[in-house]
Motif scaffolding. Structure first.
Motif, PDB file in Angstrom:
ATOM      1  N   ILE A  78       0.832  -1.186   0.000  1.00  0.00           N
ATOM      2  CA  ILE A  78       0.000   0.000   0.000  1.00  0.00           C
ATOM      3  C   ILE A  78       0.875   1.247   0.000  1.00  0.00           C
ATOM      4  CG2 ILE A  78      -0.205  -0.013   2.540  1.00  0.00           C
ATOM      5  CD1 ILE A  78      -3.090   1.065   2.126  1.00  0.00           C
ATOM      6  N   TYR A 132       1.107   5.325   0.742  1.00  0.00           N
ATOM      7  CA  TYR A 132       0.396   6.256   1.619  1.00  0.00           C
ATOM      8  C   TYR A 132       1.332   7.383   2.055  1.00  0.00           C
ATOM      9  CZ  TYR A 132       2.867   3.764   5.370  1.00  0.00           C
ATOM     10  OH  TYR A 132       3.838   3.210   6.174  1.00  0.00           O
ATOM     11  N   ARG A 143      -4.527   1.884   9.494  1.00  0.00           N
ATOM     12  CA  ARG A 143      -4.781   2.343   8.125  1.00  0.00           C
ATOM     13  C   ARG A 143      -5.563   3.654   8.128  1.00  0.00           C
ATOM     14  NH1 ARG A 143      -5.968  -0.379   2.845  1.00  0.00           N
ATOM     15  NH2 ARG A 143      -7.313   1.062   1.706  1.00  0.00           N
ATOM     16  N   ARG A 199      -2.936   9.058   4.860  1.00  0.00           N
ATOM     17  CA  ARG A 199      -3.530   9.569   3.625  1.00  0.00           C
ATOM     18  C   ARG A 199      -3.075   8.668   2.489  1.00  0.00           C
ATOM     19  NH1 ARG A 199      -2.237  12.829  -0.792  1.00  0.00           N
ATOM     20  NH2 ARG A 199      -3.994  14.055  -1.583  1.00  0.00           N
ATOM     21  N   LEU A 200      -4.006   8.129   1.744  1.00  0.00           N
ATOM     22  CA  LEU A 200      -3.663   7.200   0.682  1.00  0.00           C
ATOM     23  C   LEU A 200      -3.053   7.923  -0.509  1.00  0.00           C
ATOM     24  CD1 LEU A 200      -6.790   4.861   0.759  1.00  0.00           C
ATOM     25  CD2 LEU A 200      -4.551   4.491   1.818  1.00  0.00           C
ATOM     26  N   ARG A 201      -2.183   7.208  -1.212  1.00  0.00           N
ATOM     27  CA  ARG A 201      -1.533   7.713  -2.415  1.00  0.00           C
ATOM     28  C   ARG A 201      -1.797   6.740  -3.564  1.00  0.00           C
ATOM     29  NH1 ARG A 201       0.278  11.778  -4.141  1.00  0.00           N
ATOM     30  NH2 ARG A 201       2.498  11.458  -4.461  1.00  0.00           N
ATOM     31  N   ALA A 248      -5.656   9.334  -5.867  1.00  0.00           N
ATOM     32  CA  ALA A 248      -5.708   8.129  -5.045  1.00  0.00           C
ATOM     33  C   ALA A 248      -7.139   7.731  -4.724  1.00  0.00           C
ATOM     34  CB  ALA A 248      -4.929   8.343  -3.752  1.00  0.00           C
ATOM     35  N   ASP A 249      -7.280   6.532  -4.240  1.00  0.00           N
ATOM     36  CA  ASP A 249      -8.525   6.081  -3.636  1.00  0.00           C
ATOM     37  C   ASP A 249      -8.943   7.098  -2.570  1.00  0.00           C
ATOM     38  OD1 ASP A 249     -10.627   4.596  -2.571  1.00  0.00           O
ATOM     39  OD2 ASP A 249      -9.316   3.230  -1.475  1.00  0.00           O
ATOM     40  N   SER A 289      -4.649   2.381  -4.234  1.00  0.00           N
ATOM     41  CA  SER A 289      -3.468   2.550  -3.391  1.00  0.00           C
ATOM     42  C   SER A 289      -2.838   1.217  -3.020  1.00  0.00           C
ATOM     43  CB  SER A 289      -3.848   3.313  -2.120  1.00  0.00           C
ATOM     44  OG  SER A 289      -4.381   4.573  -2.449  1.00  0.00           O
ATOM     45  N   GLU A 290      -3.607   0.140  -3.116  1.00  0.00           N
ATOM     46  CA  GLU A 290      -3.121  -1.194  -2.775  1.00  0.00           C
ATOM     47  C   GLU A 290      -2.721  -1.948  -4.033  1.00  0.00           C
ATOM     48  OE1 GLU A 290      -5.866  -3.369  -0.402  1.00  0.00           O
ATOM     49  OE2 GLU A 290      -5.884  -1.894   1.226  1.00  0.00           O
TER      50      GLU A 290
END
Length: 276
Positions: A4, A6, A52, A56-58, A101-102, A176-177
């Motif tokens: 992931i 982030y 999680r 902040r997701l990337r 990102a998501d 992101s995953e």
């Protein structure tokens, strides 16, 4: 294994998903720019995990050197566009600046009047290669993630080339995953796009005309694929432009792209505010 991408306090990181937690990989800040399968597999892992929900997701590969997209890769989409089959895939580029990102909002530009959705499977390259054979192609795959090839149709069809409708900044949600190949059987997976609870696209991935192996082999003939490069594998039928009446995405909607065994992304829709 699921990786992931982030951020914490504005700094990029990569970790391994463990339920609702993330175990950071030490000294690995992103996928791409030389960082791929070998580096991730050898990376030392943190002794502690982080929630999680605290990050902040990337995008999975935020600085992808190449984003190569495939058009007309499902029979259902070819039929709705009234185009002919081809013996060679339709290919076009995007840029890293296109990626969001998501969870990020899709910002609709004021210049475009026909924003459309295209749920797709994205392939993240993990190992460098040129003129890769189909038999070796999957050895170069780091993993998979969902994507949404948001397209501004009125710009796309200004010419026979599609780039001006496809490569808008901040327009392309990328998961992101990254789910590694050993974790999923894509032959048993389906993809679907859902807008505010309505399923607008759905198809088994096995109905792709050009397989992932074939796409990697064809693309690597003319360019050397590198870790972090992204291949968007095409969308199934059901896009808004080809519906009757047409259905374009609107501010306030929420769009989900989910792929069995791979994951899902969910993005809101808003209007881009132009700087004065």
């Amino acid at each position: 294994m699921t990786y992931i991408s982030y951020q914490v306090n504005g700094t990029d990181h990569v970790g391994v998903v463990e339920g609702n937690s993330i175990r950071p990989l030490l000294d690995v800040t992103h996928v791409g720019n030389g960082i791929g399968t070998e580096t991730l597999e050898k990376a030392e892992r943190s002794a502690t995990v982080i929630p999680r929900a605290s990050v902040r997701l990337r995008p999975a590969s935020p600085f992808a050197k190449r984003i190569i997209c495939v058009g007309l890769n499902y029979k259902s989409h070819i039929e709705e566009t009234r185009r002919d089959d081809s013996d060679y895939p339709v290919l076009f580029p995007k840029y890293a600046s296109s990626l969001i990102a998501d969870g990020d909002d899709i910002l609709l530009p004021p210049e475009g009047q026909q924003p459309d959705y295209e749920g797709e499977l994205a392939v993240i390259i993990g190992r460098r290669g040129r003129r890769i054979s189909e038999s070796d192609a999957l050895d170069h795959v780091l993993g998979y993630t969902p994507a949404n090839d948001v397209t501004i149709r009125d710009f796309q069809y200004l010419t026979h080339q599609w780039m001006q409708g496809k490569a808008w900044d901040n327009s392309t949600p990328l998961g992101s995953e990254i789910v590694t190949p050993a974790e999923v059987d894509l032959s048993a997976s389906s993809i679907r796009t859902i807008i505010d609870g309505e399923t607008v696209q759905e198809s088994p991935l096995e109905l792709m005309i050009f397989s992932i192996r074939r796409l990697i082999a064809e693309i690597s003939v003319f360019t050397e694929l590198e870790p972090g490069d992204v291949i968007l594998t095409g969308t199934p039928g059901g896009v808004g432009y080809r519906r009757s009446p047409q259905r374009f995405i609107r501010p306030g909607e929420r769009i989900i792209v989910e792929i069995d065994g791979v994951g899902r992304i969910e993005n809101g829709v808003d209007t881009e505010v132009l700087a004065r």
